[in-house]
Design a protein around this motif. Structure first.
Motif, PDB file in Angstrom:
ATOM      1  N   LEU A   1     -40.867   6.539  25.013  1.00 30.73           N
ATOM      2  CA  LEU A   1     -39.039   6.580  23.692  1.00 30.73           C
ATOM      3  C   LEU A   1     -38.976   4.887  23.242  1.00 30.73           C
ATOM      4  O   LEU A   1     -39.476   3.922  23.977  1.00 30.73           O
ATOM      5  CB  LEU A   1     -38.072   6.699  25.051  1.00 30.73           C
TER       6      LEU A   1
ATOM      7  N   LEU B   1     -24.623  -0.468  28.601  1.00 30.98           N
ATOM      8  CA  LEU B   1     -26.551   0.477  28.477  1.00 30.98           C
ATOM      9  C   LEU B   1     -26.510  -0.922  29.587  1.00 30.98           C
ATOM     10  O   LEU B   1     -27.531   0.215  30.867  1.00 30.98           O
ATOM     11  CB  LEU B   1     -27.193   0.142  27.035  1.00 30.98           C
ATOM     12  N   ARG B   2     -26.553  -1.965  30.240  1.00 32.64           N
ATOM     13  CA  ARG B   2     -26.956  -3.097  31.069  1.00 32.64           C
ATOM     14  C   ARG B   2     -26.327  -1.920  32.515  1.00 32.64           C
ATOM     15  O   ARG B   2     -26.818  -2.006  33.217  1.00 32.64           O
ATOM     16  CB  ARG B   2     -26.272  -4.135  30.780  1.00 32.64           C
TER      17      ARG B   2
ATOM     18  N   MET C   1     -25.316   0.680  32.798  1.00 34.01           N
ATOM     19  CA  MET C   1     -25.845   1.753  33.178  1.00 34.01           C
ATOM     20  C   MET C   1     -27.943   1.978  34.225  1.00 34.01           C
ATOM     21  O   MET C   1     -27.853   3.085  33.715  1.00 34.01           O
ATOM     22  CB  MET C   1     -26.055   2.921  32.189  1.00 34.01           C
ATOM     23  N   SER C   2     -28.262   0.837  33.803  1.00 34.91           N
ATOM     24  CA  SER C   2     -29.366   0.407  34.063  1.00 34.91           C
ATOM     25  C   SER C   2     -29.147   0.296  35.785  1.00 34.91           C
ATOM     26  O   SER C   2     -30.066  -0.299  35.459  1.00 34.91           O
ATOM     27  CB  SER C   2     -29.765  -0.802  33.065  1.00 34.91           C
ATOM     28  N   ALA C   3     -28.127   0.217  35.987  1.00 37.37           N
ATOM     29  CA  ALA C   3     -28.156  -0.348  37.878  1.00 37.37           C
ATOM     30  C   ALA C   3     -28.383   0.879  38.372  1.00 37.37           C
ATOM     31  O   ALA C   3     -27.982   1.809  37.934  1.00 37.37           O
ATOM     32  CB  ALA C   3     -27.120  -0.712  38.417  1.00 37.37           C
TER      33      ALA C   3
ATOM     34  N   SER D   1     -24.993   7.122  36.372  1.00 35.47           N
ATOM     35  CA  SER D   1     -24.743   6.287  35.673  1.00 35.47           C
ATOM     36  C   SER D   1     -23.836   6.267  34.543  1.00 35.47           C
ATOM     37  O   SER D   1     -23.185   5.857  34.057  1.00 35.47           O
ATOM     38  CB  SER D   1     -26.222   6.533  34.554  1.00 35.47           C
TER      39      SER D   1
ATOM     40  N   LEU E   1     -34.342   4.486  34.226  1.00 37.78           N
ATOM     41  CA  LEU E   1     -33.320   3.431  33.831  1.00 37.78           C
ATOM     42  C   LEU E   1     -33.607   2.762  32.602  1.00 37.78           C
ATOM     43  O   LEU E   1     -32.833   2.830  32.381  1.00 37.78           O
ATOM     44  CB  LEU E   1     -32.900   2.979  34.997  1.00 37.78           C
TER      45      LEU E   1
ATOM     46  N   ALA F   1     -35.463   3.680  29.663  1.00 38.47           N
ATOM     47  CA  ALA F   1     -35.474   4.583  29.118  1.00 38.47           C
ATOM     48  C   ALA F   1     -33.511   4.814  28.866  1.00 38.47           C
ATOM     49  O   ALA F   1     -33.683   4.825  27.236  1.00 38.47           O
ATOM     50  CB  ALA F   1     -35.820   6.018  29.169  1.00 38.47           C
ATOM     51  N   MET F   2     -33.242   4.541  29.676  1.00 37.88           N
ATOM     52  CA  MET F   2     -31.391   5.296  29.210  1.00 37.88           C
ATOM     53  C   MET F   2     -30.999   3.426  29.012  1.00 37.88           C
ATOM     54  O   MET F   2     -29.782   4.028  28.268  1.00 37.88           O
ATOM     55  CB  MET F   2     -30.930   5.431  31.151  1.00 37.88           C
ATOM     56  N   SER F   3     -31.637   2.781  29.060  1.00 36.50           N
ATOM     57  CA  SER F   3     -30.947   1.692  28.473  1.00 36.50           C
ATOM     58  C   SER F   3     -31.433   1.509  26.714  1.00 36.50           C
ATOM     59  O   SER F   3     -30.551  -0.029  26.268  1.00 36.50           O
ATOM     60  CB  SER F   3     -31.699   0.289  29.077  1.00 36.50           C
TER      61      SER F   3
END
Lengths: 407, 407
Positions: free
Chosen positions: A9, A29-30, A32-34, A270, B29, B31-33
């Motif tokens: 991506l 976003l940070r 969500m990266s957990a 997430s 994770l 990619a989601m960031s």
């Protein structure tokens, strides 16, 4: 095919200044990266409970039943309507833009008897007009949008809440586009059910729908709710009041978020983290401060586009803080100009629908992008694009007018 | 309250070895960031099209209509059933575990006439049993689960697809827990509609539901679909065939993902990135290779728990690759032992439901956790926990047996 699709991506940088979704706050976003935890991990329960607390602050409510629906803001709308409305129930939808029509359509799919009143695009309802319709229709529910981005109008709600209480009618409000950037008072205004999304003033991605339910709304749903307790679902299919959806059954979702934690869907971990972080940042800033921030940057954008010599659509006194509809100057091809803004400057502004198609652009200043640099950069780029089409813009007029608001 | 709830997210480290959700692949994770783009940005369109291509490879299908529903796997199930089933339609649900009951319940809420056949937990259906029921019920649709994590059984589907074709019945399969880790062949097996989730063998978070629709399923839905074209929704509420949901109306969602890109919900961009990355990693590994990996680590876990002296529930010849149901030894308090595993070792294994409640633990080896170190660590920790309860486990027996599988 595979070689192209399997590339990593590689997202182009964009400044999203349309009516939403907008650029996500990097802190969201940070979050969500957990990494995930299990559905019944003590940490999961704590996180869900904290998220409920935080959204009570965002919605300004004491409602115990304040939680997330796992889907986009539209899932939240449908969850509210399908859980409240039984087939044949009368619902009144005051329509002042595209999203009013969406409420109308979803309520019709629920089998409700849908009545509408309408005002022209660019206007809002006077409370008396809604009261007249309530008296005529005698609905179970009034369902309306607070801020309809299709017209940029923000419907005042305090008077409508009062009318609904007086006539013993439930009030549902779709606050997707307005919450966090415009005043919203679930309890003080007497709103029974409100739903939202993260992708507007809350500065998150689409995909989670915060919802709050007053005790009287909970009563209505509890009377219908068939909770899937344990392994066997309720097989009582003959009761007319059964909620037609399992996924969007707010009775089951309440039981999932409540102390019994009855199994329902697998919570989208997430998106839960995202929703919690959006609310956490808003509460840390202060909800009033966040609304004031949206007012400030929205006014700067409004004065900025006027400073460029552009006209603004609609009743500006009732405009949402976070989006402005700018009339496309004569001779400018609206979509080509938007594309130029995107391709040359990486800035997205919005097109429009229905009666406004081809007539206005919609420019948002919300969430993470309710910021001075985002406003000034957009105005500077827009000036260049308009100049390219031969529009007689005032050189520097947009940025200058916005700066005066900030002064 | 605010001070506690407003703390930054601080997620405890967990190794999620239950039946799902599982530990997310860190690449997903990442990619989601990535930052969002607008809904109609050319990059968004490309990303959606790539995601469709990738899931065709995952589902093993040429179906044009292969896309995502924005919600958890349960949203995908309901989207399939509410879009295919009209009130009064007959549906046959072969039930062999909890998730069969879920299909039954959702179909009932759609107003369908639901018929079930059942086998005891721990078994699967012989094709003849399904054919007998098809002949008797003459349903429009057969709806069943491939892998039901409640029992760990994996229903063979090829024969059932053939039966459905022969009797001109549609076949829907919930592949949530199996896809990507067990053989699945949408086209070769004659499956009309399949749905899944990311949180099992695909190694992602819950919150996006991949779906694929055969041309004959699309025909059924198209006949019902009322596409919200432009500003005004279809107001034709009298047609009995109208799909009762807007959010989960696969007709509208197809129009949104199709070349016309008709506006529907606001795509959950971060979950789209997650879903794309899950499929990208699977396709890069090779779907066959991923299934083989699940077979290997599933076998290692199976032999490992046997090596500890534990018994395994159900017809192991028909077990899913990615989860094993381990009988809880006499005298061991199942939930307390699971808690000890979580608290002392940070490892989560699953509880169970219904007839198996208190009788088995469910241990998963799937997605990112279908890995040698995850298997061996879990076995080592489980041995310690069992020893603590005085179970006469063979010292090192679990790890040793698993190592033999890997040798």
């Amino acid at each position: 095919m595979v070689s192209r699709a399997t590339a990593e991506l590689d997202v182009p940088p964009r400044l999203l200044m349309g009516p939403g979704p907008i650029t996500v706050d990097p802190r969201v976003l940070r979050a969500m990266s957990a990494q995930l935890v299990g559905q019944f991990d003590p940490f999961m329960t704590t996180t869900m409970n904290e998220t409920m607390e935080l959204y009570r602050a965002v919605f300004r409510t004491d409602n115990e039943q304040t939680f997330l629906v796992d889907g986009t803001s539209r899932a939240g709308i449908e969850a509210a309507l399908v859980s409240l409305l039984e087939p044949g129930d009368r619902v009144l939808v005051p329509v002042f833009g595209r999203f009013g029509h969406l409420l109308q359509e979803i309520a019709a799919r629920c089998g409700a008897e849908v009545h509408t009143v309408e005002v022209p695009w660019g206007e809002v309802f006077a409370p008396e007009a809604v009261e007249d319709a309530v008296v005529r229709v005698r609905p179970k529910l009034v369902a309306l949008v607070q801020g309809d981005t299709s017209t940029t109008m923000c419907q005042p709600l305090a008077g409508i809440g009062e009318i609904c209480r007086r006539h013993d009618v439930l009030l549902y409000c779709d606050a997707t586009a307005s919450l966090g950037g415009n005043p919203f008072e679930a309890d003080a205004w007497g709103i029974d059910v409100a739903t939202a999304g993260l992708q507007k003033c809350l500065g998150g991605p689409s995909g989670s729908a915060p919802v709050t339910l007053s005790p009287r709304a909970v009563e209505v749903i509890d009377a219908r709710a068939h909770v899937e307790a344990g392994i066997r679902s309720d097989q009582d299919t003959d009761r007319g009041t059964r909620i037609a959806s399992n996924y969007l059954d707010l009775g089951q979702i309440m039981a999932y978020w409540g102390p019994r934690r009855l199994n329902h869907h697998t919570e989208a971990g997430s998106m839960l983290y995202a929703a919690r972080e959006c609310a956490r940042l808003l509460v840390a800033e202060g909800v009033d401060a966040a609304v004031a921030r949206h007012e400030l940057h929205g006014r700067a954008m409004l004065e900025g586009v006027r400073g460029l010599g552009l006209a603004v659509f609609g009743d500006v006194a009732h405009k949402m803080t976070n989006v402005v509809a700018v009339e496309i100057p004569d001779g400018v091809p609206g979509d080509a100009a938007r594309n130029a803004l995107l391709e040359d400057f990486g800035i997205e502004i919005g097109t429009s629908f229905g009666p406004l198609a081809g007539r206005v652009w919609r420019i948002g200043t919300m969430g993470y992008n309710a910021r001075r640099d985002a406003v000034l950069t957009t105005l500077a780029a827009l000036e260049q694009v308009l100049r390219g089409y031969g529009v007689p813009v005032t050189a520097g007029g947009g940025v200058c007018a916005a700066r005066e608001v900030y002064a």
